[in-house]
Design a protein around this motif. Structure first.
Motif, PDB file in Angstrom:
ATOM      1  N   LEU A 298       0.853  -1.187   0.000  1.00 23.73           N
ATOM      2  CA  LEU A 298       0.000   0.000   0.000  1.00 23.73           C
ATOM      3  C   LEU A 298       0.894   1.244   0.000  1.00 23.73           C
ATOM      4  O   LEU A 298       1.744   1.408   0.889  1.00 23.73           O
ATOM      5  CB  LEU A 298      -0.905   0.026   1.232  1.00 23.73           C
ATOM      6  CG  LEU A 298      -2.120  -0.909   1.255  1.00 23.73           C
ATOM      7  CD1 LEU A 298      -2.986  -0.602   2.452  1.00 23.73           C
ATOM      8  CD2 LEU A 298      -2.923  -0.815  -0.024  1.00 23.73           C
ATOM      9  N   TRP A 299       0.687   2.104  -1.015  1.00 21.95           N
ATOM     10  CA  TRP A 299       1.492   3.307  -1.176  1.00 21.95           C
ATOM     11  C   TRP A 299       0.616   4.543  -1.024  1.00 21.95           C
ATOM     12  O   TRP A 299      -0.518   4.566  -1.487  1.00 21.95           O
ATOM     13  CB  TRP A 299       2.130   3.342  -2.566  1.00 21.95           C
ATOM     14  CG  TRP A 299       3.008   2.166  -2.876  1.00 21.95           C
ATOM     15  CD1 TRP A 299       2.631   0.987  -3.450  1.00 21.95           C
ATOM     16  CD2 TRP A 299       4.405   2.062  -2.644  1.00 21.95           C
ATOM     17  NE1 TRP A 299       3.701   0.156  -3.582  1.00 21.95           N
ATOM     18  CE2 TRP A 299       4.819   0.785  -3.102  1.00 21.95           C
ATOM     19  CE3 TRP A 299       5.363   2.917  -2.086  1.00 21.95           C
ATOM     20  CZ2 TRP A 299       6.131   0.348  -3.026  1.00 21.95           C
ATOM     21  CZ3 TRP A 299       6.684   2.480  -2.016  1.00 21.95           C
ATOM     22  CH2 TRP A 299       7.050   1.211  -2.476  1.00 21.95           C
ATOM     23  N   LEU A 306       5.655   4.085   1.404  1.00 22.47           N
ATOM     24  CA  LEU A 306       5.016   2.802   1.655  1.00 22.47           C
ATOM     25  C   LEU A 306       4.274   2.855   2.992  1.00 22.47           C
ATOM     26  O   LEU A 306       4.851   3.230   4.018  1.00 22.47           O
ATOM     27  CB  LEU A 306       6.065   1.683   1.684  1.00 22.47           C
ATOM     28  CG  LEU A 306       5.540   0.272   1.949  1.00 22.47           C
ATOM     29  CD1 LEU A 306       4.636  -0.193   0.804  1.00 22.47           C
ATOM     30  CD2 LEU A 306       6.709  -0.700   2.128  1.00 22.47           C
ATOM     31  N   GLN A 307       2.998   2.468   2.982  1.00 21.37           N
ATOM     32  CA  GLN A 307       2.197   2.476   4.205  1.00 21.37           C
ATOM     33  C   GLN A 307       2.169   1.104   4.873  1.00 21.37           C
ATOM     34  O   GLN A 307       2.349   0.985   6.088  1.00 21.37           O
ATOM     35  CB  GLN A 307       0.764   2.917   3.885  1.00 21.37           C
ATOM     36  CG  GLN A 307       0.647   4.349   3.424  1.00 21.37           C
ATOM     37  CD  GLN A 307      -0.784   4.705   3.060  1.00 21.37           C
ATOM     38  OE1 GLN A 307      -1.090   4.977   1.923  1.00 21.37           O
ATOM     39  NE2 GLN A 307      -1.678   4.677   4.028  1.00 21.37           N
ATOM     40  N   HIS A 308       1.926   0.056   4.090  1.00 25.25           N
ATOM     41  CA  HIS A 308       1.850  -1.294   4.649  1.00 25.25           C
ATOM     42  C   HIS A 308       2.310  -2.316   3.599  1.00 25.25           C
ATOM     43  O   HIS A 308       2.247  -2.049   2.396  1.00 25.25           O
ATOM     44  CB  HIS A 308       0.412  -1.646   5.058  1.00 25.25           C
ATOM     45  CG  HIS A 308      -0.159  -0.797   6.136  1.00 25.25           C
ATOM     46  ND1 HIS A 308       0.321  -0.810   7.427  1.00 25.25           N
ATOM     47  CD2 HIS A 308      -1.177   0.116   6.111  1.00 25.25           C
ATOM     48  CE1 HIS A 308      -0.372   0.041   8.155  1.00 25.25           C
ATOM     49  NE2 HIS A 308      -1.295   0.618   7.383  1.00 25.25           N
ATOM     50  N   HIS A 309       2.738  -3.445   4.101  1.00 24.58           N
ATOM     51  CA  HIS A 309       3.053  -4.592   3.240  1.00 24.58           C
ATOM     52  C   HIS A 309       2.331  -5.807   3.822  1.00 24.58           C
ATOM     53  O   HIS A 309       2.646  -6.274   4.912  1.00 24.58           O
ATOM     54  CB  HIS A 309       4.566  -4.847   3.209  1.00 24.58           C
ATOM     55  CG  HIS A 309       4.937  -6.062   2.410  1.00 24.58           C
ATOM     56  ND1 HIS A 309       6.119  -6.759   2.602  1.00 24.58           N
ATOM     57  CD2 HIS A 309       4.279  -6.715   1.406  1.00 24.58           C
ATOM     58  CE1 HIS A 309       6.175  -7.783   1.767  1.00 24.58           C
ATOM     59  NE2 HIS A 309       5.074  -7.775   1.032  1.00 24.58           N
ATOM     60  N   PHE A 310       1.321  -6.282   3.096  1.00 27.01           N
ATOM     61  CA  PHE A 310       0.591  -7.470   3.518  1.00 27.01           C
ATOM     62  C   PHE A 310       1.262  -8.674   2.855  1.00 27.01           C
ATOM     63  O   PHE A 310       0.925  -9.056   1.734  1.00 27.01           O
ATOM     64  CB  PHE A 310      -0.878  -7.380   3.105  1.00 27.01           C
ATOM     65  CG  PHE A 310      -1.558  -6.116   3.581  1.00 27.01           C
ATOM     66  CD1 PHE A 310      -1.355  -5.644   4.868  1.00 27.01           C
ATOM     67  CD2 PHE A 310      -2.382  -5.393   2.730  1.00 27.01           C
ATOM     68  CE1 PHE A 310      -1.979  -4.483   5.311  1.00 27.01           C
ATOM     69  CE2 PHE A 310      -3.007  -4.228   3.158  1.00 27.01           C
ATOM     70  CZ  PHE A 310      -2.807  -3.769   4.454  1.00 27.01           C
ATOM     71  N   GLU A 311       2.225  -9.248   3.555  1.00 24.88           N
ATOM     72  CA  GLU A 311       3.101 -10.252   2.928  1.00 24.88           C
ATOM     73  C   GLU A 311       2.381 -11.510   2.470  1.00 24.88           C
ATOM     74  O   GLU A 311       2.680 -12.026   1.390  1.00 24.88           O
ATOM     75  CB  GLU A 311       4.247 -10.610   3.880  1.00 24.88           C
ATOM     76  CG  GLU A 311       5.297 -11.471   3.231  1.00 24.88           C
ATOM     77  CD  GLU A 311       6.540 -11.607   4.084  1.00 24.88           C
ATOM     78  OE1 GLU A 311       7.484 -12.272   3.652  1.00 24.88           O
ATOM     79  OE2 GLU A 311       6.559 -11.045   5.201  1.00 24.88           O
ATOM     80  N   PRO A 312       1.434 -12.067   3.237  1.00 24.85           N
ATOM     81  CA  PRO A 312       0.818 -13.311   2.771  1.00 24.85           C
ATOM     82  C   PRO A 312      -0.347 -13.115   1.812  1.00 24.85           C
ATOM     83  O   PRO A 312      -0.983 -14.068   1.388  1.00 24.85           O
ATOM     84  CB  PRO A 312       0.333 -13.955   4.072  1.00 24.85           C
ATOM     85  CG  PRO A 312      -0.015 -12.786   4.944  1.00 24.85           C
ATOM     86  CD  PRO A 312       0.979 -11.708   4.588  1.00 24.85           C
TER      87      PRO A 312
END
Length: 850
Positions: A298-299, A306-312
């Protein structure tokens, strides 16, 4: 009554497990508690257990949120439409499209139309009932790369291409289609593929991206090009405010922001190089969601941070209408809080696989199932509880699962050309077996098999030239190896020719190997080739050997351009290489073949059904359609893999949504052929030597149905092949007898044991002064190199199948007597194998029809 008759240990265990789990389920969901899995979800008709869960699992590749934000629709394989409650993620009813369809699909923004390529063009379907409402007559939908609806869902845009053979290149086209009239108009020709299309939020502009095309912008009403730039991209999205575009970059993978009015570059969202599947703007145009192979990013579009990284998370993305949450679609359907980054749906990954199940098998005791999936995990399932235990998390799927006889160790490939022997109880790798690797090449395993005694591991490789991963040529020599499992010492090293394909299979005892593209069985040690008579000239996988090694099954290719879509299954007798039966049916894209432990049943998951046949006749015994039966059915195959339970009464299938279903086979067992009338022992003995297997296997069935006739016959006709020095001297002397009958009898008896005494016979041939003895020994030795054993040997070995099928104490005693013959003789070897299989078989012989 029939079900109880066939309910052996394995089936009883499964039934108790299902009933036990159902007692804790919500009774409001179904009137029949026995049809619930351990999570309280319904089982499909015919299934007795589900390993894993369907909750939040999906095989869909497209989804859309309804305008009211309450419901999600998903589309899998262009055939199955799922409905989901957006707030909770609870799955609702599924709808199956009526008619053939493609794997690709696109939803209209209002979720009222689903566009799917079909036989007539682009079918426009109602996702609520599966009915086709109209069709867009795209000339050649197989060459269509992308489609998208306008915001008012009245227009559908397509990106298409044609291949120009003399230029070895393609030309791209962009068309606009009226959803109401079905008419289309060409708005642009481009020098390459169209990768992505997007409408502006008001529907007045259309944007296009390609791998060798610049970004384009057209006026929808006039088809006039408004601007283009020199940026090549795979994915693009238009912001709801109409001001901004976002694309990935084919060259370096970063995300770029563009002025939607001019095509001028606004900036870059710095990101690592990663494959991007989809980009979406939030409703306020302030946030960009990037779905990639490494999760979702999420940018902030304004700050470019970068706001978040939802890895899975899966790589398909869609914002809720209020922009506060993000839905992601991959192997799981998930929902995330945009502000906090927290998952809003329960995490069910611990309940089983998340991704297609690629391998499944039962432990020898029938109490445990081993599975491997595309998520890289290997799980052990306790069938009494239905719960999994993780034993490996980085396994790949180049070779089948292999389990040792004690059920504690298995082999799984974890690096190029390597297999690891692993202790599941201690979580420790014991030994690794590797194929040789060449410089600037990679050799993978395409087939492996553990011998029945667990002492020898066989493997075959396939070498690719790096960096492009190309196979040099058809007939390329590939490494074939065998190792002593206990010591790790290499006991066999050969190279054999292989085709470009990725598949090979070894017979259960490792004696033969069958390869993609070669219509033959190759003896692993001697190199002797046994042709498969009247087989397809280019056999396709999957290949399946029966556990007793007597049968080989392979798909029958389709016609013309559909040659890769099997139209049936062919069954061959390994002993002769001749066809036993053709299993009628249309399996389509068949992913696996499996025989029951006694070899009497053959199962295959086709593109839309699971079929079970009688092996010797090809008669269809059980047909389980996928449509309406399987949750999350992807539409193009029933299952990825399958395996019979040790008792032969149940079958496990591994599915694309990460679940494993266990099916009741008692209806199929009840339909096995039962010979009628008196058994003519003499006629059956004659037929056992028949050149064509169908007659021989009918005789095997008749004899096995009447042990009172068969056992006296076989006691009289079968004798252990004991080669004592005096016996051998007598046979050699008889080769020079004045009595023709004695010479013939000696020749025949020596042929039956030539594998064990070939060296002695060669020495005798070189030393003898008799021309007749030399000639006859030449005939005998030639038999050892023959592709098919002599008729007398074939008959004796088929007779062992009768004894194994009868399986009584008397039959077992005769097999023991025959197993006492000289080692190396086919009759001795096969009798020992039959005894081993009988010893491992559950006590259910009296329950099965002979």
């Amino acid at each position: 009554m029939i079900a109880m008759k066939f309910l052996s240990g394995m089936s009883l265990l499964l039934t108790l497990a299902v009933l036990g789990s159902a007692q804790t389920a919500d009774p409001a969901k179904t009137d029949d508690k026995s049809k619930l899995d351990r999570h309280g979800d319904p089982l499909p008709p015919g299934a007795v257990m589900r390993l894993g869960t369907t909750r939040f699992r999906t095989t869909a590749t497209a989804f859309v949120l309804t305008p009211d934000g309450r419901t999600l629709y998903t589309a899998a394989g262009g055939r199955t439409v799922g409905t989901w409650e957006a707030k909770s993620g609870r799955q609702g009813p599924e709808v199956h499209l009526k008619g053939p369809a493609d794997e690709r699909s696109w939803f209209a923004p209002d979720a009222k139309v689903l566009a799917v390529p079909d036989a007539d063009g682009i079918g426009l379907y109602d996702p609520t009932n599966g009915e086709r409402k109209s069709v867009l007559a795209v000339n050649d939908n197989s060459k269509m790369t992308v489609g998208v609806f306008s915001p008012d869902h009245r227009t559908f845009a397509t990106g298409e291409y044609i291949w120009i053979e003399n230029k070895r290149d393609c030309k791209g086209f962009v068309r606009l289609w009226s959803v109401e009239s079905g008419k289309g108009r060409l708005i642009a020709e481009l020098p390459s593929y169209v990768n992505s299309l997007a409408f502006s939020s008001d529907g007045k502009r259309l944007y296009a991206a390609g791998d060798r095309n610049p970004l384009h912008c057209w006026d929808v009403a006039t088809a006039k090009e408004l601007w283009q730039n020199d940026h090549a991209a795979s994915v693009l999205a238009a912001a709801p405010d109409g001001k901004t575009l976002c694309t990935d970059t084919v060259r370096d993978g970063t995300l770029c922001l563009w002025d939607a009015e001019t095509g001028h570059k606004l900036g870059v969202l710095e990101s690592e190089r990663r494959w991007t599947s989809q980009i979406a703007f939030s409703p306020d145009s302030q946030t960009v969601a990037q779905g990639t192979d490494k999760g979702v990013y999420l940018w902030n579009a304004a700050t470019r941070m970068l706001q978040h990284h939802f890895e899975p998370a899966g790589s398909r993305v869609a914002f809720a209408s209020d922009g506060k949450s993000l839905f992601t679609l991959g192997r799981l359907l998930e929902r995330w809080d945009v502000k906090t980054g927290k998952a809003l749906y329960p995490d069910t990954r611990g309940d089983g696989h998340a991704g297609p199940v690629k391998g499944v098998m039962f432990a020898p005791d029938g109490r445990t199932v081993v599975s491997r999936a595309a998520d890289g995990r290997v799980l052990l399932w306790n069938l009494a509880t239905g719960t999994p235990r993780l034993v490996r998390d980085k396994a790949t799927d180049h070779i089948p699962l292999i389990l040792t006889a004690d059920g504690r160790l298995f082999l799984t490939d974890e690096e190029a050309g390597a297999v690891a022997l692993f202790d599941t109880t201690k979580g420790k790798e014991i030994r690794r077996f590797r194929l040789p690797q060449k410089k600037e090449c990679r050799t993978d395993m395409i087939g492996a098999r553990l011998s029945p005694d667990g002492q020898t591991l066989f493997a075959l490789g396939r070498t690719l030239v790096l960096p492009h991963g190309l196979h040099n040529n058809d007939g390329q020599q590939e490494p074939l190896r065998a190792w002593d499992v206990t010591t790790g010492k290499e006991v066999l090293a050969q190279t054999i020719p292989c085709d470009f394909g990725w598949s090979a299979a070894f017979a259960p005892d490792g004696r033969f190997v069958v390869r993609q593209g070669f219509p033959e069985l190759r003896d692993v040690r001697s190199g002797t080739v046994r042709p498969l008579v009247d087989a397809p000239t280019q056999p396709l996988p999957p290949f399946g050997f029966s556990p007793d090694g007597r049968f080989l099954a392979l798909p029958e290719p389709g016609e013309g351009a559909e040659w890769f879509q099997g139209k049936g299954v062919l069954v061959y007798e390994v002993l002769t290489g001749r066809r036993v039966a053709r299993a009628e049916g249309v399996p389509g894209a068949c992913r696996a073949l499996a025989f029951s432990p006694d070899g009497r049943l053959l199962a295959a998951p086709g593109h839309d059904a699971l079929d079970v046949w009688e092996t010797a006749t090809g008669k269809l015994l059980l047909h389980l359609p996928a449509r309406g039966r399987l949750t999350n059915w992807p539409g193009y195959f029933f299952a990825e893999c399958l395996a019979f339970a040790p008792d032969g009464c149940t079958l496990a299938t591994g599915h694309a949504d990460g679940t494993i279903l266990v099916w009741d086979l008692t209806p199929a067992l009840a339909k096995l052929s039962v010979p009628k009338g008196l058994v003519d022992a003499a006629a059956c003995w004659t037929d056992l030597a028949a050149a064509e297997p169908p007659a021989a296997w009918e005789a095997i069935g008749r004899l096995a149905s009447d042990p009172a006739v068969a056992l006296p016959l076989l006691r009289k006709r079968l004798h252990p092949a004991k080669i004592e020095s005096q016996w051998l001297r007598d046979r050699l002397a008889d080769l020079d007898s004045d009595v023709y009958e004695k010479r013939e009898a000696a020749t025949r008896e020596l042929k039956q044991v030539v594998e064990a005494v070939a060296e002695a016979l060669q020495t005798a041939k070189e030393k003898t002064a008799s021309e007749e003895v030399r000639r006859r020994l030449g005939i005998v030795l030639e038999a050892s190199r023959s592709a098919v054993p002599p008729a007398d040997v074939v008959r004796d070995l088929r007779a062992l199948a009768v004894l194994e099928r009868i399986g009584s104490d008397a039959a077992t005693q005769l097999l023991k007597t025959l197993a006492e013959g000289t080692p190396g003789v086919p009759l001795t070897r096969e009798a020992k194998g039959a005894l081993q299989r009988l010893a491992a078989r559950p006590e259910l012989q009296d329950a099965l029809p002979h």
